[in-house]
Design an enzyme around this catalytic site. Structure first.
Site, PDB file in Angstrom:
ATOM      1  N   CYS A 138       0.832  -1.207   0.000  1.00 23.02           N
ATOM      2  CA  CYS A 138       0.000   0.000   0.000  1.00 23.02           C
ATOM      3  C   CYS A 138       0.869   1.261   0.000  1.00 23.02           C
ATOM      4  O   CYS A 138       1.408   1.659   1.036  1.00 23.02           O
ATOM      5  CB  CYS A 138      -0.923  -0.012   1.221  1.00 23.02           C
ATOM      6  SG  CYS A 138      -1.955   1.453   1.343  1.00 23.02           S
ATOM      7  N   CYS A 141      -0.391   4.135   2.168  1.00 25.55           N
ATOM      8  CA  CYS A 141      -0.142   3.958   3.602  1.00 25.55           C
ATOM      9  C   CYS A 141       1.337   4.189   3.928  1.00 25.55           C
ATOM     10  O   CYS A 141       1.663   4.825   4.930  1.00 25.55           O
ATOM     11  CB  CYS A 141      -0.470   2.534   4.067  1.00 25.55           C
ATOM     12  SG  CYS A 141      -1.912   1.787   3.329  1.00 25.55           S
ATOM     13  N   ASP A 142       2.221   3.644   3.137  1.00 19.83           N
ATOM     14  CA  ASP A 142       3.625   3.561   3.541  1.00 19.83           C
ATOM     15  C   ASP A 142       4.595   4.410   2.713  1.00 19.83           C
ATOM     16  O   ASP A 142       5.771   4.521   3.074  1.00 19.83           O
ATOM     17  CB  ASP A 142       4.088   2.093   3.477  1.00 19.83           C
ATOM     18  CG  ASP A 142       3.290   1.214   4.436  1.00 19.83           C
ATOM     19  OD1 ASP A 142       2.870   1.742   5.483  1.00 19.83           O
ATOM     20  OD2 ASP A 142       3.079   0.028   4.139  1.00 19.83           O
TER      21      ASP A 142
END
Ligand code: NDP
Length: 315
Positions: A138, A141-142
């Site tokens: 992701c 997200c990261d």
């Protein structure tokens, strides 16, 4: 003598942000929701490290801690959270018969499906070994953790194209590994990828290994192999993003609920309603586009309100 079955007003299947948000709303409406947690209690976020994009956590929080907070909040209002897997559903008549762990049956007046989706992985050993240490599924997200660094993205669909261009904005260089000589992504997305200066595409390339160490060192490089020539290339990088699609966890509902060709549940636009009155869907199980904790939580809220109104109309 027939078995006397437990009756539940709102049964929530799945315990990610969608399921727990639905539970918070249903519990506060005194509907005594029951959450069946499923195989991965807390959902996909429990495999993430830091979450920095969920509003309200000014300093960020880890995925597992955030999901623990969701659970506590739902339980504070009386949500009954249970271990177990839903193994069968019968939506042919209300109340709906739901089987848990292949052994216990319950009757549910309404069901909220929030079983999520699972990221697909390549299936190589390094992926598991370095997950959370540079390997991620992701970018939203990261990606932030790789600011100014080099990263590799595997995949060639719209998700991969979107993640690669997103990462290119913050990373020094993005290398895409595309296994065929063309991309599957829409022409518009391909165009965006081609136009991005710090993004290189290696066509006909597959991942042979992800090199590095779990811990502070993390991912250091990826060995890619040209599947036409067998030639190997080492791509130095700190992040390795797998973007080869997601699988919605909807097999339980096959034959009972409408799905698109990829298995995502179909819902009435702007609501959480499936085509069966009393059955609602929230989160990634019905959303292949946004797939964020905050959007899942939003649709979880919608599902609880839809269920509450449905029950009120039946009275
Ligand atoms: P897709 O199934 O469309 O694409 C998966 C990609 O991963 C393909 O290019 C495939 O390669 C590649 N792949 C699969 N397995 C491997 C492997 N083992 N090694 C290397 N590559 C592999 O998934 P997406 O998540 O990209 O998209 C899912 C759906 O969501 C699509 O309908 C898409 O259009 C939609 N979507 C829409 C967005 C938007 O509108 N903004 C954003 C994101 C997704 P190959 O092509 O060779 O099969």
């Amino acid at each position: 003598m027939s078995e006397k079955l437990e009756k539940i007003e709102v049964l929530i299947i799945g315990s990610g942000p969608a399921g727990y948000t639905a539970a918070i709303y249903a519990a506060r409406a005194d509907l005594k929701p029951v959450v069946i947690q499923g195989l991965q209690p807390g959902g996909q976020l429990t495999t993430t490290t830091d979450v920095d994009n969920y509003p309200g956590y000014a300093e960020g929080i880890t995925g597992p801690e955030m999901m623990e907070d969701f659970k506590k909040q739902a339980e504070r209002f009386g949500t009954d959270t249970r271990w177990g897997m839903v193994t069968k559903v019968d939506f042919s008549e209300r109340p709906f018969k739901v089987e848990i762990d292949e052994s216990k049956n319950v009757l549910a007046e309404t069901v909220i499906i929030s079983t999520g989706a699972s990221a697909r992985w390549l299936g190589i050993e390094d992926e598991e070994r370095l997950n959370g240490y540079g390997v991620s599924a992701c970018a939203t997200c990261d990606g932030f953790f790789y600011k100014g660094k080099d990263v590799v993205v595997v995949g060639a669909g719209d998700t991969a194209a979107e993640e690669a261009t997103y990462l290119a904005k913050m990373c020094n260089k993005v290398t895409m590994l595309v296994r065929r000589d063309e991309m599957r992504a829409s022409k518009a997305m391909q165009h965006r990828v081609m136009k991005t200066e710090n993004l290189e595409i290696l066509f006909n390339h597959e991942t042979k290994s992800i090199n590095g160490e779990a811990g502070p060192i993390g991912v250091e490089s990826v060995t890619a192999v040209n599947n036409q020539t067998g030639e190997e290339t080492i791509v130095p990088c700190s992040g390795f993003f797998v973007a080869i699609g997601h699988t919605p966890n909807s097999s339980l509902f096959k034959g009972q609920l409408d799905m698109d060709e990829n298995g995502y549940l179909k819902i009435e636009a702007g609501t959480s309603k499936t085509e069966i009155p009393g059955v609602f869907a929230a989160g990634d199980i019905a959303d292949h586009v946004y797939r964020q904790a905050v959007t899942s939580a939003g649709t979880g809220c919608m599902a609880a309100l839809d269920a509450e109104r449905f029950l009120a109309d039946k009275e």
